[in-house]
Enzyme design. Sequence first.
Site, PDB file in Angstrom:
ATOM      1  N   SER A 207       2.931 -19.647   0.523  1.00  0.00           N
ATOM      2  CA  SER A 207       3.192 -18.409  -0.326  1.00  0.00           C
ATOM      3  C   SER A 207       4.616 -18.554  -0.688  1.00  0.00           C
ATOM      4  O   SER A 207       4.776 -19.417  -1.647  1.00  0.00           O
ATOM      5  CB  SER A 207       3.430 -17.326   0.785  1.00  0.00           C
ATOM      6  N   HIS A 349      -4.457 -13.626   3.491  1.00  0.00           N
ATOM      7  CA  HIS A 349      -3.173 -14.361   3.303  1.00  0.00           C
ATOM      8  C   HIS A 349      -2.605 -15.098   4.388  1.00  0.00           C
ATOM      9  O   HIS A 349      -1.854 -14.133   5.528  1.00  0.00           O
ATOM     10  CB  HIS A 349      -2.279 -13.425   2.518  1.00  0.00           C
TER      11      HIS A 349
HETATM   12  C1  GTR Z   1       4.565 -11.381  -0.943  1.00  0.00           C
HETATM   13  C2  GTR Z   1       4.943 -11.745  -2.340  1.00  0.00           C
HETATM   14  C3  GTR Z   1       4.248 -13.124  -2.495  1.00  0.00           C
HETATM   15  C4  GTR Z   1       4.485 -13.971  -1.388  1.00  0.00           C
HETATM   16  C5  GTR Z   1       4.242 -13.590  -0.104  1.00  0.00           C
HETATM   17  C6  GTR Z   1       4.848 -14.474   0.976  1.00  0.00           C
HETATM   18  O1  GTR Z   1       5.052 -10.073  -0.554  1.00  0.00           O
HETATM   19  O2  GTR Z   1       4.540 -10.586  -3.212  1.00  0.00           O
HETATM   20  O3  GTR Z   1       4.494 -13.459  -3.809  1.00  0.00           O
HETATM   21  O4  GTR Z   1       5.459 -14.806  -1.699  1.00  0.00           O
HETATM   22  O5  GTR Z   1       5.191 -12.399  -0.095  1.00  0.00           O
HETATM   23  O6  GTR Z   1       5.873 -15.116   0.975  1.00  0.00           O
HETATM   24  O7  GTR Z   1       4.026 -14.324   2.027  1.00  0.00           O
END
Ligand code: GTR
Length: 371
Positions: A207, A349
């Site tokens: 991420s 995610h």
């Molecule tokens: C989220 C963000 C993403 C990603 C994520 C993370 O809130 O919108 O771009 O980087 O965090 O790092 O888990």
Amino acid sequence: MTNERGLPDVLRGLNGNAIETVEAWRSARRPEILELFRTHVYGRAPVGRPASLTFETVVTPGAMNGAVVRKQVDMRFEGPGGTGKIRLLLFIPSGQKGPVPVFLFINNREALTTDPDRRAAAAFWPAERIVARGYAAAAFDVEEADPDVDDGFKDGVHGIFDRYDGERPQDAWATIAAWAWAASRAMDYLETDADLDAGRVAVVGHSRGGKTALWAGALDERFALVVSNESGSTGAALSRGKRGETIQAINDQFPHWFNGNYKSFNGREDALPVDQHMLIAAIAPRYVYVASAVQDQWADPASEFASLVEAAPVYRLYGYNGLGESSFPAPESPLIGERMGYHLRSGVHDLTDYDWDRFMDFADAGALKRF
Ligand code: GTR
């Protein structure tokens, strides 16, 4: 000039010249692309390896019930604004013959994720699993380089190294660039350790850490393999046509991640002289692996995949086919091409054992193979 998908043509310079040779790519177009990313997206680091950089190592043999030698390396540095320290944690498989390849992990979760005593052992960084496959597991916590807060760039390495006459420039480095800088300092250490093979190092991030891995890997050619897990917006995913998180959304929520100029592209993706396939192309001919998750629509898996496809012309210039003729794969069906890999995982995610196992398969299959 844009290509048939409306993206900036990776193989045409700003002066309109077609890039037809590796030589022209290396001497003209790649530096131009990196400069465009510095200027408009990630920002310019005021310093590379500081002259003051030192390493102080504490070695603990027989850690992880004898499976590894643990090293804790304090990387210290000094700039006009003071001193800093980033601790690099290393688990090196015991009893290896010769230097071992390394997975360097950029940890953007809580510090316990990289617990040196392994009382906490998160799948997010499965160090036991990594060393069991013969790789050294290395990690640092991004917060030590630069806290993940919008503080006007006062703390972390910005506070230590920034010296600007008047206002902070719009192209000054921001937080993702600070973390990438830290990854390169970790590489500075890895090069000094005879137990490790600095020619076979993967830099891995998830991420926001994945965005960092890509920027670090694009800039620093010492990384043999770059792994982006679900890096999404301003990571692997193309900004043009992106679903989920847009440039505006990421700048509004995380104003400290990218430089001042990037804000001017809110809602104006088409005006950017780069797109993220060019960041992946800057890694060529080194190995790159991108991973996505089905339910991570905020990152936009199809767009992360498309970036690899669009970077392939540069790999082909080097004689590597990239992902070849592949189309967007089904979940749990990794694609391993020439110097490029991709998988889509079911679920949300996250960074899981499944993801790590595929990264290591890719490394075994060529990227970090022993010769
Ligand atoms: C989220 C963000 C993403 C990603 C994520 C993370 O809130 O919108 O771009 O980087 O965090 O790092 O888990």
